[in-house]
Scaffold this active site. Structure first.
Site, PDB file in Angstrom:
ATOM      1  N   ARG A  93     191.973  21.814  82.252  1.00 32.22           N
ATOM      2  CA  ARG A  93     191.161  20.875  81.877  1.00 32.22           C
ATOM      3  C   ARG A  93     190.127  20.489  83.099  1.00 32.22           C
ATOM      4  O   ARG A  93     190.573  20.271  84.127  1.00 32.22           O
ATOM      5  CB  ARG A  93     191.579  19.411  81.369  1.00 32.22           C
ATOM      6  CG  ARG A  93     190.602  18.472  81.115  1.00 32.22           C
ATOM      7  CD  ARG A  93     189.724  18.430  79.978  1.00 32.22           C
ATOM      8  NE  ARG A  93     188.861  17.376  79.781  1.00 32.22           N
ATOM      9  CZ  ARG A  93     189.165  16.254  79.228  1.00 32.22           C
ATOM     10  NH1 ARG A  93     190.084  16.209  78.575  1.00 32.22           N
ATOM     11  NH2 ARG A  93     188.120  15.390  79.100  1.00 32.22           N
ATOM     12  N   ARG A 120     185.890  21.476  76.501  1.00 29.81           N
ATOM     13  CA  ARG A 120     187.190  21.425  77.100  1.00 29.81           C
ATOM     14  C   ARG A 120     188.325  22.077  76.351  1.00 29.81           C
ATOM     15  O   ARG A 120     188.404  22.411  75.369  1.00 29.81           O
ATOM     16  CB  ARG A 120     187.611  19.791  77.200  1.00 29.81           C
ATOM     17  CG  ARG A 120     188.101  19.349  76.097  1.00 29.81           C
ATOM     18  CD  ARG A 120     187.101  18.418  75.195  1.00 29.81           C
ATOM     19  NE  ARG A 120     186.034  17.694  75.650  1.00 29.81           N
ATOM     20  CZ  ARG A 120     186.263  16.388  76.061  1.00 29.81           C
ATOM     21  NH1 ARG A 120     187.218  15.834  75.877  1.00 29.81           N
ATOM     22  NH2 ARG A 120     185.203  15.692  76.761  1.00 29.81           N
ATOM     23  N   ASP A 161     191.851  18.083  75.150  1.00 29.40           N
ATOM     24  CA  ASP A 161     191.830  16.561  75.382  1.00 29.40           C
ATOM     25  C   ASP A 161     192.904  16.083  74.660  1.00 29.40           C
ATOM     26  O   ASP A 161     193.508  16.281  73.089  1.00 29.40           O
ATOM     27  CB  ASP A 161     190.547  16.211  74.695  1.00 29.40           C
ATOM     28  CG  ASP A 161     190.011  14.683  74.875  1.00 29.40           C
ATOM     29  OD1 ASP A 161     190.328  14.142  75.917  1.00 29.40           O
ATOM     30  OD2 ASP A 161     189.476  14.110  74.052  1.00 29.40           O
ATOM     31  N   ASP A 214     194.423  12.303  73.894  1.00 26.95           N
ATOM     32  CA  ASP A 214     193.989  10.878  74.078  1.00 26.95           C
ATOM     33  C   ASP A 214     195.042  10.219  73.112  1.00 26.95           C
ATOM     34  O   ASP A 214     195.797  10.488  72.257  1.00 26.95           O
ATOM     35  CB  ASP A 214     192.663  10.576  72.969  1.00 26.95           C
ATOM     36  CG  ASP A 214     191.523  11.238  73.985  1.00 26.95           C
ATOM     37  OD1 ASP A 214     191.766  11.286  74.960  1.00 26.95           O
ATOM     38  OD2 ASP A 214     190.503  11.163  73.179  1.00 26.95           O
TER      39      ASP A 214
HETATM   40  N1  A4P Z   1     190.398   6.186  78.049  1.00 28.61           N
HETATM   41  C1  A4P Z   1     190.318   5.036  77.529  1.00 28.61           C
HETATM   42  N2  A4P Z   1     191.060   4.773  76.305  1.00 28.61           N
HETATM   43  C2  A4P Z   1     191.565   5.822  76.098  1.00 28.61           C
HETATM   44  C3  A4P Z   1     192.635   6.106  75.309  1.00 28.61           C
HETATM   45  N3  A4P Z   1     193.068   5.449  74.077  1.00 28.61           N
HETATM   46  N4  A4P Z   1     193.361   7.458  75.406  1.00 28.61           N
HETATM   47  C4  A4P Z   1     189.802   6.505  79.252  1.00 28.61           C
HETATM   48  C5  A4P Z   1     192.781   8.316  76.517  1.00 28.61           C
HETATM   49  N5  A4P Z   1     191.914   8.042  77.285  1.00 28.61           N
HETATM   50  C6  A4P Z   1     191.323   6.763  77.272  1.00 28.61           C
HETATM   51  O1  A4P Z   1     188.398  10.277  78.978  1.00 28.61           O
HETATM   52  C7  A4P Z   1     187.708   9.490  79.719  1.00 28.61           C
HETATM   53  C8  A4P Z   1     188.459   8.211  80.103  1.00 28.61           C
HETATM   54  O2  A4P Z   1     188.705   7.494  78.829  1.00 28.61           O
HETATM   55  C9  A4P Z   1     189.781   8.543  80.711  1.00 28.61           C
HETATM   56  O3  A4P Z   1     189.740   8.666  82.008  1.00 28.61           O
HETATM   57  C10 A4P Z   1     190.523   7.255  80.129  1.00 28.61           C
HETATM   58  O4  A4P Z   1     191.059   6.463  81.328  1.00 28.61           O
HETATM   59  P1  A4P Z   1     188.227  11.790  79.193  1.00 28.61           P
HETATM   60  O5  A4P Z   1     189.162  12.675  78.213  1.00 28.61           O
HETATM   61  O6  A4P Z   1     188.481  12.142  80.651  1.00 28.61           O
HETATM   62  O7  A4P Z   1     186.572  12.185  79.030  1.00 28.61           O
HETATM   63  P2  A4P Z   1     186.109  12.526  77.763  1.00 28.61           P
HETATM   64  O8  A4P Z   1     186.997  12.971  76.586  1.00 28.61           O
HETATM   65  O9  A4P Z   1     184.860  13.460  78.062  1.00 28.61           O
HETATM   66  O10 A4P Z   1     185.408  11.261  77.291  1.00 28.61           O
HETATM   67  P3  A4P Z   1     185.669  10.412  75.969  1.00 28.61           P
HETATM   68  O11 A4P Z   1     184.824   9.105  75.970  1.00 28.61           O
HETATM   69  O12 A4P Z   1     187.124  10.056  75.967  1.00 28.61           O
HETATM   70  O13 A4P Z   1     185.386  11.336  74.824  1.00 28.61           O
HETATM   71  P4  A4P Z   1     186.137  11.413  73.585  1.00 28.61           P
HETATM   72  O14 A4P Z   1     186.373  10.416  72.723  1.00 28.61           O
HETATM   73  O15 A4P Z   1     187.460  12.130  73.917  1.00 28.61           O
HETATM   74  O16 A4P Z   1     185.429  12.615  72.692  1.00 28.61           O
HETATM   75  N6  A4P Z   1     183.760  17.129  68.802  1.00 28.61           N
HETATM   76  C11 A4P Z   1     184.633  17.408  67.820  1.00 28.61           C
HETATM   77  N7  A4P Z   1     184.521  17.976  66.683  1.00 28.61           N
HETATM   78  N8  A4P Z   1     186.053  17.010  68.226  1.00 28.61           N
HETATM   79  C12 A4P Z   1     186.550  16.321  69.557  1.00 28.61           C
HETATM   80  O17 A4P Z   1     187.621  16.143  69.643  1.00 28.61           O
HETATM   81  N9  A4P Z   1     185.775  15.234  71.342  1.00 28.61           N
HETATM   82  C13 A4P Z   1     184.833  14.921  72.448  1.00 28.61           C
HETATM   83  C14 A4P Z   1     185.011  13.964  73.291  1.00 28.61           C
HETATM   84  C15 A4P Z   1     183.340  15.265  71.910  1.00 28.61           C
HETATM   85  N10 A4P Z   1     183.057  15.921  70.673  1.00 28.61           N
HETATM   86  C16 A4P Z   1     184.327  16.202  69.993  1.00 28.61           C
HETATM   87  C17 A4P Z   1     185.511  15.985  70.173  1.00 28.61           C
HETATM   88 MG    MG Z   2     189.886  11.958  76.327  1.00 33.95          MG
END
Ligand code: A4P
Ligand code: MG
Length: 178
Positions: free
Chosen positions: A95, A104, A107, A109
């Site tokens: 990643r 990515r 991911d 989460d």
């Molecule tokens: N963080 C805060 N809360 C949590 C949690 N409950 N679990 C912080 C994990 N991490 C958490 O995440 C950024 C920061 O969120 C971490 O440093 C952690 O301390 P990241 O994974 O490094 O960055 P990211 O994923 O780009 O940002 P974010 O806001 O977490 O995005 P999402 O919500 O993961 O969405 N389209 C489809 N179809 N399917 C997907 O899964 N995912 C995303 C990303 C965009 N579009 C998508 C999908």
């Molecule tokens: Mg994430």
């Protein structure tokens, strides 16, 4: 009891897996295989969903389709230790953290950690996107539709039922992918 150190009680957690670069289902399988030795007992695992990339700004060119899935697990790890483990497993899958919502390989989460409700910069529980995202709710419902989301007073199935089109953004479902 004297002298005995009680083992930390296990907590029920739900993990979201997503990715849209490379061998994503391979990454999901490797993660699920690696978790038990790292203190996370894997329980029920959802089908795998092929989903259209959700973009950050309206009009952005969407990246490749994602794979999304949800897993139930039990762990005695504290929330931040579990978060650190998730990030380590993401790194193991190559990643790269280029920018928010970048394409990515993996991911990983934390959707839910027991009944914990917290909002901190590095950790929000339950995951803030959970209630808004079909690509999370649909696989979550495979695992436990009757689960009441902490802090929301609604079950996964109830949240899902609010969506007018339950297939929006979902291209297809792969069963028996594990
Ligand atoms: N963080 C805060 N809360 C949590 C949690 N409950 N679990 C912080 C994990 N991490 C958490 O995440 C950024 C920061 O969120 C971490 O440093 C952690 O301390 P990241 O994974 O490094 O960055 P990211 O994923 O780009 O940002 P974010 O806001 O977490 O995005 P999402 O919500 O993961 O969405 N389209 C489809 N179809 N399917 C997907 O899964 N995912 C995303 C990303 C965009 N579009 C998508 C999908
Ligand atoms: Mg994430």
């Amino acid at each position: 009891v004297t002298g005995a150190i009680a083992p930390a009680a296990e907590v029920r957690v739900f993990l979201a897996m997503g990715g849209n670069l490379g061998d994503v289902l391979g990454a999901f399988r490797r993660v699920l295989a690696a978790l038990p030795a790292r203190g996370v007992r894997v329980g029920r695992v959802s089908h795998a969903y092929r989903t259209r990339a959700m973009v950050l700004h309206l009009g952005d060119e969407p990246g490749p389709d994602y794979w999304n899935a949800v897993s139930e697990a039990h762990t005695a790890l504290a929330p931040r230790a579990l978060l650190a483990l998730c990030q380590e497993l993401e790194d193991d899958e190559g990643r790269e953290r280029v920018r928010k919502w970048a394409d990515r390989t993996l991911d990983l989460d934390i959707l839910v950690y027991g009944d914990r409700v917290t909002e901190e910069p590095d950790l929000t529980l339950p995951h803030p996107g959970l209630a808004k995202r079909l690509f999370v709710l649909q696989p979550f419902a495979d695992v436990d539709p009757d689960f009441p989301i902490p802090g929301l007073s609604q079950t996964v199935g109830q949240l899902l039922a609010r969506f007018p089109d339950r297939n929006a953004g979902i291209e297809y479902v792969m069963r028996g992918w594990l």
